[in-house]
Scaffold this motif. Structure first.
Motif, PDB file in Angstrom:
ATOM      1  N   SER A 121      -0.704  -8.887  -0.850  1.00 42.85           N
ATOM      2  CA  SER A 121      -1.239  -8.772   0.516  1.00 42.85           C
ATOM      3  C   SER A 121      -0.514  -9.679   1.502  1.00 42.85           C
ATOM      4  CB  SER A 121      -2.739  -9.094   0.525  1.00 42.85           C
ATOM      5  OG  SER A 121      -2.965 -10.481   0.301  1.00 42.85           O
ATOM      6  N   PHE A 122       0.223 -10.681   0.994  1.00 40.91           N
ATOM      7  CA  PHE A 122       0.956 -11.585   1.884  1.00 40.91           C
ATOM      8  C   PHE A 122       2.314 -11.020   2.297  1.00 40.91           C
ATOM      9  CE2 PHE A 122      -2.033 -14.372  -0.294  1.00 40.91           C
ATOM     10  CZ  PHE A 122      -2.545 -15.115   0.765  1.00 40.91           C
ATOM     11  N   LEU A 123       2.726  -9.907   1.692  1.00 44.39           N
ATOM     12  CA  LEU A 123       4.006  -9.285   2.040  1.00 44.39           C
ATOM     13  C   LEU A 123       3.881  -8.496   3.340  1.00 44.39           C
ATOM     14  CD1 LEU A 123       5.295  -7.892  -1.379  1.00 44.39           C
ATOM     15  CD2 LEU A 123       5.994  -9.993  -0.226  1.00 44.39           C
ATOM     16  N   GLU A 124       4.976  -8.435   4.089  1.00 39.96           N
ATOM     17  CA  GLU A 124       5.044  -7.558   5.249  1.00 39.96           C
ATOM     18  C   GLU A 124       5.078  -6.108   4.758  1.00 39.96           C
ATOM     19  OE1 GLU A 124       4.935  -8.282   8.507  1.00 39.96           O
ATOM     20  OE2 GLU A 124       4.556 -10.355   7.923  1.00 39.96           O
ATOM     21  N   PRO A 125       4.585  -5.169   5.572  1.00 41.69           N
ATOM     22  CA  PRO A 125       4.570  -3.761   5.133  1.00 41.69           C
ATOM     23  C   PRO A 125       5.925  -3.255   4.660  1.00 41.69           C
ATOM     24  CG  PRO A 125       3.225  -4.012   7.091  1.00 41.69           C
ATOM     25  CD  PRO A 125       3.896  -5.336   6.869  1.00 41.69           C
ATOM     26  N   ALA A 126       6.996  -3.611   5.374  1.00 39.46           N
ATOM     27  CA  ALA A 126       8.320  -3.142   4.965  1.00 39.46           C
ATOM     28  C   ALA A 126       8.693  -3.691   3.589  1.00 39.46           C
ATOM     29  CB  ALA A 126       9.357  -3.553   6.003  1.00 39.46           C
ATOM     30  N   ASP A 127       8.271  -4.931   3.291  1.00 40.70           N
ATOM     31  CA  ASP A 127       8.553  -5.514   1.973  1.00 40.70           C
ATOM     32  C   ASP A 127       7.719  -4.852   0.881  1.00 40.70           C
ATOM     33  OD1 ASP A 127      10.417  -7.304   3.014  1.00 40.70           O
ATOM     34  OD2 ASP A 127       8.841  -8.735   3.544  1.00 40.70           O
ATOM     35  N   LEU A 128       6.521  -4.419   1.229  1.00 37.47           N
ATOM     36  CA  LEU A 128       5.697  -3.675   0.272  1.00 37.47           C
ATOM     37  C   LEU A 128       6.377  -2.376  -0.137  1.00 37.47           C
ATOM     38  CD1 LEU A 128       1.929  -3.903   1.330  1.00 37.47           C
ATOM     39  CD2 LEU A 128       2.953  -4.557  -0.849  1.00 37.47           C
ATOM     40  N   LEU A 129       7.002  -1.720   0.833  1.00 38.97           N
ATOM     41  CA  LEU A 129       7.708  -0.475   0.524  1.00 38.97           C
ATOM     42  C   LEU A 129       8.851  -0.735  -0.451  1.00 38.97           C
ATOM     43  CD1 LEU A 129       7.868   1.161   4.070  1.00 38.97           C
ATOM     44  CD2 LEU A 129       6.261   1.639   2.223  1.00 38.97           C
ATOM     45  N   ARG A 130       9.535  -1.873  -0.288  1.00 41.63           N
ATOM     46  CA  ARG A 130      10.611  -2.217  -1.215  1.00 41.63           C
ATOM     47  C   ARG A 130      10.052  -2.566  -2.598  1.00 41.63           C
ATOM     48  NH1 ARG A 130      12.027  -5.379   3.412  1.00 41.63           N
ATOM     49  NH2 ARG A 130      13.620  -4.352   4.669  1.00 41.63           N
ATOM     50  N   ALA A 131       8.912  -3.291  -2.607  1.00 41.61           N
ATOM     51  CA  ALA A 131       8.300  -3.677  -3.887  1.00 41.61           C
ATOM     52  C   ALA A 131       7.893  -2.450  -4.692  1.00 41.61           C
ATOM     53  CB  ALA A 131       7.091  -4.574  -3.634  1.00 41.61           C
ATOM     54  N   ALA A 132       7.497  -1.386  -3.987  1.00 35.03           N
ATOM     55  CA  ALA A 132       7.060  -0.162  -4.674  1.00 35.03           C
ATOM     56  C   ALA A 132       8.193   0.477  -5.471  1.00 35.03           C
ATOM     57  CB  ALA A 132       6.508   0.833  -3.651  1.00 35.03           C
ATOM     58  N   GLN A 133       9.435   0.116  -5.174  1.00 35.29           N
ATOM     59  CA  GLN A 133      10.577   0.700  -5.870  1.00 35.29           C
ATOM     60  C   GLN A 133      10.989  -0.102  -7.110  1.00 35.29           C
ATOM     61  OE1 GLN A 133      13.778   1.582  -3.015  1.00 35.29           O
ATOM     62  NE2 GLN A 133      12.275   1.472  -1.373  1.00 35.29           N
ATOM     63  N   THR A 134      10.272  -1.197  -7.416  1.00 36.76           N
ATOM     64  CA  THR A 134      10.657  -2.072  -8.524  1.00 36.76           C
ATOM     65  C   THR A 134      10.387  -1.424  -9.875  1.00 36.76           C
ATOM     66  OG1 THR A 134      10.157  -3.998  -7.142  1.00 36.76           O
ATOM     67  CG2 THR A 134      10.343  -4.356  -9.512  1.00 36.76           C
ATOM     68  N   CYS A 135       9.163  -0.979 -10.091  1.00 33.14           N
ATOM     69  CA  CYS A 135       8.788  -0.336 -11.349  1.00 33.14           C
ATOM     70  C   CYS A 135       7.508   0.447 -11.117  1.00 33.14           C
ATOM     71  CB  CYS A 135       8.600  -1.369 -12.468  1.00 33.14           C
ATOM     72  SG  CYS A 135       7.256  -2.544 -12.150  1.00 33.14           S
ATOM     73  N   ARG A 136       7.068   1.178 -12.132  1.00 32.80           N
ATOM     74  CA  ARG A 136       5.886   2.033 -11.964  1.00 32.80           C
ATOM     75  C   ARG A 136       4.636   1.214 -11.639  1.00 32.80           C
ATOM     76  NH1 ARG A 136       6.263   6.586 -16.803  1.00 32.80           N
ATOM     77  NH2 ARG A 136       8.152   7.642 -16.021  1.00 32.80           N
ATOM     78  N   TYR A 137       4.461   0.095 -12.332  1.00 35.74           N
ATOM     79  CA  TYR A 137       3.242  -0.689 -12.113  1.00 35.74           C
ATOM     80  C   TYR A 137       3.233  -1.300 -10.718  1.00 35.74           C
ATOM     81  CZ  TYR A 137      -0.615  -3.917 -12.847  1.00 35.74           C
ATOM     82  OH  TYR A 137      -1.809  -4.588 -12.727  1.00 35.74           O
ATOM     83  N   TRP A 138       4.389  -1.801 -10.270  1.00 32.74           N
ATOM     84  CA  TRP A 138       4.456  -2.348  -8.910  1.00 32.74           C
ATOM     85  C   TRP A 138       4.192  -1.251  -7.877  1.00 32.74           C
ATOM     86  CZ3 TRP A 138       7.613  -7.003  -7.108  1.00 32.74           C
ATOM     87  CH2 TRP A 138       7.495  -8.050  -8.033  1.00 32.74           C
ATOM     88  N   ARG A 139       4.672  -0.037  -8.157  1.00 35.07           N
ATOM     89  CA  ARG A 139       4.411   1.061  -7.231  1.00 35.07           C
ATOM     90  C   ARG A 139       2.919   1.366  -7.178  1.00 35.07           C
ATOM     91  NH1 ARG A 139       7.084   7.174  -7.163  1.00 35.07           N
ATOM     92  NH2 ARG A 139       5.843   7.929  -5.412  1.00 35.07           N
ATOM     93  N   LEU A 140       2.272   1.363  -8.335  1.00 36.16           N
ATOM     94  CA  LEU A 140       0.829   1.602  -8.381  1.00 36.16           C
ATOM     95  C   LEU A 140       0.087   0.570  -7.543  1.00 36.16           C
ATOM     96  CD1 LEU A 140      -1.567   3.161  -9.686  1.00 36.16           C
ATOM     97  CD2 LEU A 140      -1.507   1.466 -11.525  1.00 36.16           C
ATOM     98  N   LEU A 141       0.477  -0.702  -7.683  1.00 37.20           N
ATOM     99  CA  LEU A 141      -0.162  -1.762  -6.906  1.00 37.20           C
ATOM    100  C   LEU A 141       0.154  -1.615  -5.416  1.00 37.20           C
ATOM    101  CD1 LEU A 141       0.563  -4.841  -9.190  1.00 37.20           C
ATOM    102  CD2 LEU A 141      -1.659  -3.730  -8.867  1.00 37.20           C
ATOM    103  N   SER A 142       1.405  -1.322  -5.094  1.00 38.11           N
ATOM    104  CA  SER A 142       1.844  -1.276  -3.701  1.00 38.11           C
ATOM    105  C   SER A 142       1.260  -0.104  -2.937  1.00 38.11           C
ATOM    106  CB  SER A 142       3.376  -1.212  -3.636  1.00 38.11           C
ATOM    107  OG  SER A 142       3.952  -2.356  -4.218  1.00 38.11           O
ATOM    108  N   GLU A 143       0.731   0.903  -3.643  1.00 40.38           N
ATOM    109  CA  GLU A 143       0.133   2.056  -2.976  1.00 40.38           C
ATOM    110  C   GLU A 143      -1.389   1.964  -2.934  1.00 40.38           C
ATOM    111  OE1 GLU A 143       1.624   5.470  -5.016  1.00 40.38           O
ATOM    112  OE2 GLU A 143       3.598   5.369  -4.044  1.00 40.38           O
ATOM    113  N   ASP A 144      -1.916   0.786  -3.224  1.00 43.93           N
ATOM    114  CA  ASP A 144      -3.366   0.608  -3.213  1.00 43.93           C
ATOM    115  C   ASP A 144      -3.931   0.888  -1.812  1.00 43.93           C
ATOM    116  OD1 ASP A 144      -5.857  -0.626  -4.631  1.00 43.93           O
ATOM    117  OD2 ASP A 144      -5.724  -1.656  -2.686  1.00 43.93           O
TER     118      ASP A 144
END
Length: 539
Positions: A121-144
């Protein structure tokens, strides 16, 4: 220097996937301990690393290790410091390659989901979009959904998080993606477009050809030509389907943009109506006859006349309570229109006042004397004199405490009017090559136009040049961009020339997110603009 024995000992202690097979190999019969150690090292390190290990085991290594184990923590740290100081760069690099992986952990995946979401939640929205590309679990979290609901709320978006994806796509369209070919709206022949308004999907252009034209930003078609003035149109305002125009014929006219009908002709001024400001059902007009008039646009009646300036009134602002005017007599005046009373005369400029901004607390005035002055509207006192431009400040825009000013010296400056500091100067190798004619800004961008025939996009926070949005082929030889107006997804530019090198026209650029191009969600053009329509001051 680290030895084979020490390395193999540490490898066993740092067991990871596959280490079991390495340990099992040590039980093979018929192989010496040294041979087993070399086999382990060959599996752990590529051949190019093998030359860092001496073949024979250093003497007294085991006793050195035993001594190290017997020391306390402080003694061990001191010994390691001395060891590192004694190492050559190649040995230090080897230690780093061994140690660094021990601290590289996917800690997000190791945390409970609630705690992981809190960290994200401390990430900027644009950084969340990048985090979603790391792995499946990070994508699941980032799309909450809850996470994005809070991000949308913080960004002022009251819709699902997909709206942010659309907004991000739009921002990338402005910043990086190829610019789509513009719609070209031809009209006003070879005359000058003197004023430009843009609201919802309706564009209004006024010209010294005595007419105004109403255009559809969506289709590019001319919907109405407003004919009736017998002199050039030099000021205009538009709200909804209501249009007000001011002319060199000394009148104002109120029009219905839907039908093209002139509802009222407002008589009273004795010279050109050079500026106006609409608020609700009232419009305040300023004239070269040195007066201001307050009109009811529904009845066409002149409600008040404000007399006090000694020369042409060049700019006016009205917030429904107070009127602020700037004139060629070097003065700025604050009026109570209901009492037709001048509350303050703001003296200090040493040349004509060309531009004004007013936010209810601060009056900001720009002058041919090169200065910009910030005044307190309550008591009429000068708060700051902003020095830095070298010529006429022809246009300004104020949002909260941030002021952006465009100048005939070809530069644009970003100011904090509370502290009086210049935050950025938009110049450098990509600066305009001639006078700045118009500007708009929001929390991300500044858009500027110039007599050099370009429209430029800048980063408002860093002052960095991003790119040219428009660059006329005739720029530098007569082609100019007179006016610009922008919404979140659309830029309208009024271009032409005074020497026939560029045809008079409007260019409409689309920066919306289109799903067929990038998969981003889309919607009809927003009525709430990222570039909120400024309080226009006709030039």
């Amino acid at each position: 220097m680290e030895t084979e024995a020490e390395s193999s000992d540490r490898v066993v202690r740092r067991r990871g996937p596959g280490d079991e097979s390495l340990e099992d190999s040590s039980t093979d019969e018929g192989e010496s301990e040294g041979a087993l150690e070399r086999k382990r090292l060959k599996k752990l390190y590529p051949p190019w690393k093998m030359n860092v290990f001496p073949t024979p085991q250093p003497p007294k290594l085991k006793s050195w290790i035993d001594t190290f184990k017997n020391w306390n923590s402080g003694e061990r740290l001191m010994a390691l410091d001395s060891l590192i100081d004694s190492c050559e760069p190649v040995q230090v690099r080897h230690m780093m390659e061994i140690i660094e992986p021990q601290f590289q952990r996917d800690f997000i995946s190791l945390l409970p989901k609630e705690l992981a979401l809190h960290v994200l939640s401390f990430l900027e929205p644009a950084d969340l979009l990048r985090a979603a590309q790391t792995c499946r679990y990070w994508r699941l979290l980032s799309e909450d959904n809850l996470l994005w609901r809070e991000k949308c709320k913080a960004s002022g978006i009251d819709s699902p998080w997909a709206a942010f994806l659309r907004q991000h796509s739009i921002e990338m369209n402005w910043r990086k993606k190829p610019i789509r070919p513009p719609k070209v709206l031809k009209g006003h022949d070879d005359h000058v477009i003197t004023c430009l308004q843009f609201s919802d999907s309706r564009i209004l252009s006024g010209s010294d050809d005595n007419t105004l034209r109403v255009w559809s930003a969506t289709t590019g078609k001319c919907l109405r030509v407003l004919v009736g003035h017998i002199g050039g149109v030099w000021s205009s305002q538009m709200h909804g389907s209501t249009v007000i125009s001011g002319s060199t014929d000394r009148t104002l006219k109120v029009w219905n943009a839907e039908t093209g009908q002139c509802l009222h002709t407002l008589y009273g001024h004795t010279s050109t109506v050079r500026c106006m400001h609409l608020h609700g059902k009232k419009v305040v007009s300023g004239s070269r006859d040195a007066t201001l008039r307050v009109w009811n646009i529904e009845t066409g009646v002149c409600l008040h006349v404000l007399v006090g300036h000694l020369a042409a009134v060049r700019c006016v602002q009205y917030d429904g309570k107070l009127v602020v005017s700037g004139a060629y007599d070097y003065m700025v005046k604050v009026w109570n229109p209901e009492r037709e009373e001048c509350l303050h005369t703001l003296q200090g400029h040493t040349n004509r006042v060309y531009s004004l901004q007013f936010d209810g607390k601060h009056v900001v005035s720009g002058s041919l004397d090169t200065s910009i002055r910030v005044w307190d509207v309550r008591n009429g006192t000068l708060k700051h004199t902003l020095i830095g431009h070298q010529s006429l400040t022809s246009g300004m825009e104020l949002r909260n405490r941030i002021l952006v000013s465009g100048n005939a010296d070809s530069t644009v400056k970003v100011w904090d009017i509370v502290s009086g500091r210049c935050l950025q100067t938009l110049s450098g190798p990509n600066k305009h090559q001639s006078a700045v004619t118009c500007l708009q800004f929001n929390s991300k961008f500044v858009i500027t136009s110039s007599d050099d025939g370009t429209v430029k996009l800048w980063d408002v926070k860093t002052g960095e040049f991003i790119r040219n949005l428009i660059a006329l082929d005739s720029g530098g030889s007569g082609g100019v961009v007179w006016r610009i107006r922008a919404t979140e997804t659309t830029l309208v530019c009024a271009v032409g020339s005074r020497n026939g090198t560029e045809e008079t026209k409007l260019l409409v650029l689309d920066f919306d997110a289109h799903p067929e191009e990038d998969g981003a969600p889309t919607s009809s053009q927003s009525s709430t603009s990222l570039f909120d329509e400024p309080d226009p001051i006709a030039s």
